[in-house]
Write a protein that holds these residues in place. Structure first.
Motif, PDB file in Angstrom:
ATOM      1  N   ASP A   1      13.038  -2.783   5.335  1.00 15.07           N
ATOM      2  CA  ASP A   1      11.844  -2.792   4.506  1.00 15.07           C
ATOM      3  C   ASP A   1      11.589  -1.434   3.861  1.00 15.07           C
ATOM      4  O   ASP A   1      11.286  -1.346   2.670  1.00 15.07           O
ATOM      5  N   SER A   2      11.719  -0.361   4.637  1.00 14.49           N
ATOM      6  CA  SER A   2      11.415   0.955   4.077  1.00 14.49           C
ATOM      7  C   SER A   2      12.238   2.058   4.716  1.00 14.49           C
ATOM      8  O   SER A   2      11.814   3.203   4.795  1.00 14.49           O
TER       9      SER A   2
ATOM     10  N   ARG B   1       5.478  -1.710   0.698  1.00 12.89           N
ATOM     11  CA  ARG B   1       6.605  -2.557   1.028  1.00 12.89           C
ATOM     12  C   ARG B   1       6.213  -3.651   2.020  1.00 12.89           C
ATOM     13  O   ARG B   1       5.080  -3.714   2.492  1.00 12.89           O
TER      14      ARG B   1
ATOM     15  N   THR C   1       4.606   2.345  -3.941  1.00 16.04           N
ATOM     16  CA  THR C   1       5.006   0.972  -3.683  1.00 16.04           C
ATOM     17  C   THR C   1       4.629   0.633  -2.247  1.00 16.04           C
ATOM     18  O   THR C   1       4.960   1.387  -1.329  1.00 16.04           O
TER      19      THR C   1
END
Length: 339
Positions: free
Chosen positions: A167-168, A218, A216
């Motif tokens: 995800d990140s 996520r 952003t």
């Protein structure tokens, strides 16, 4: 040493952003200490700027990374480099077209190299990146590989390249501009990257172009710099590697991973690192006293395994080894036979 208790507690994302920024900072002008934890001199403001905010085709016999491995130095990597046509490894918006030309990831050592092409579709000549400035004493040193390369980073409103997973999850990385091939509106980059402690075996990788200063959010709820462009990287073929008996040292064709579980020093104290070849020669990767540093990028982290804290250092090497000719690795005078 800095006492972290003297400072307010940071959020996890802020700490991650600062660490990524500091990890890309160049070395201070002083005795070349601890190459594994320092870099080159860069313009001020980088940390602040960052904190604001498929099926692969088989590679052919060519130089896939001419900047990082000049004169055909990547020939030993044939069969593992992944390439694709621009329709498959490309993303674009109204301003830029980003294409991954070739990429190689070696999971055993946790190292990779990647080649990019960024087109400025507006043709306005505005560069979406900033080149780092090396102080004179670190420019074009014959045995310091990175001293001949033009490292780039992003200020607010520009683009930062990151290799990511999950995800990140962020890999540590350094991207260099190929000044010989680039023009005012077409830019070619080659980057070296290394996995972080939370990478899980087999996780797909992707390349993202991020814009510092914008955010952003996520899937896992983490907020990072805004994603402007993203390219999913192809699945990678397992590469050969050698390892020491206790597993503290892993050497691949382009990378080395060192864990200090059974060593007499922490990895941050690696002053001399070399590879002994079966033909009787020795290849020195790092020697502080002789101003030798033949790495393209280094990355260190702490991990927790069986409740013990393990220091790990990963280095992307500026040579593609023929592992059949490798016998051992020597770290600070201690020999680690490899098999």
């Amino acid at each position: 040493m800095m006492n972290h208790n003297d400072f307010p507690k940071m959020t996890e994302e802020f700490d991650r952003s600062v660490r990524r920024a500091l990890d890309s900072l160049p070395e201070r002008e002083s005795k070349p200490v601890r190459r594994f934890s320092a870099k080159k001199i860069v313009c001020a403001g980088l940390a602040a700027a960052l904190c604001i905010g498929g099926t692969a085709f088989a590679a052919n016999a060519q130089s896939w990374f001419p900047l990082l491995f000049p004169n055909g130095g990547d020939a030993n990597l044939e069969g593992y480099v992944q390439t694709a046509d621009n329709a498959k490894l490309t993303d674009e918006n109204e301003h830029y077209r980003l294409s991954v030309e070739s990429v190689l990831f070696d999971e055993s050592a946790g190292t990779g190299v990647i080649s990019l092409h960024l087109e400025n579709k507006k043709q306005d000549g505005v560069k979406p990146f900033t080149l780092a400035h090396l102080i004179d004493s670190y420019q074009n040193k014959p045995d310091i590989t990175w001293s001949t390369l033009s490292s780039c980073y992003a200020e607010e409103g520009q683009l930062a390249f990151e290799v990511m997973y999950g995800d990140s999850g962020f890999c540590g990385s350094e991207f260099y501009l190929d000044t010989a091939r680039s023009t005012d509106n077409d830019y070619y980059f080659e980057g070296a990257f290394a996995i972080s402690s939370d990478y899980r075996q087999g996780e797909p990788l992707r390349l993202e172009a991020l814009e510092p200063g914008k955010t952003t959010v996520r899937a896992d709820g983490a907020g990072t710099a805004k994603t402007v462009l993203a390219v999913d990287l192809p699945e990678f073929q397992q590469m050969p590697y050698l390892t020491s008996e206790n597993g503290d040292v892993t050497l691949s064709q382009i990378g080395i991973r060192i864990r200090n579980a059974d060593m007499h020093c922490t990895v941050d104290e690696v002053d001399k690192l070399s590879v002994q070849l079966r033909d009787g020669s020795e290849y020195v990767i790092l020697d502080e006293n002789a101003d030798i540093d033949r790495t393209l990028y280094t990355y260190g982290f702490n991990s927790t395994e069986d409740t013990d804290r393990i220091d790990t250092e990963i280095a992307v090497l500026a040579r593609a080894f023929d592992l059949d000719n490798v016998q051992s690795v020597t770290i600070n005078g201690e020999v680690y036979p490899l098999s």
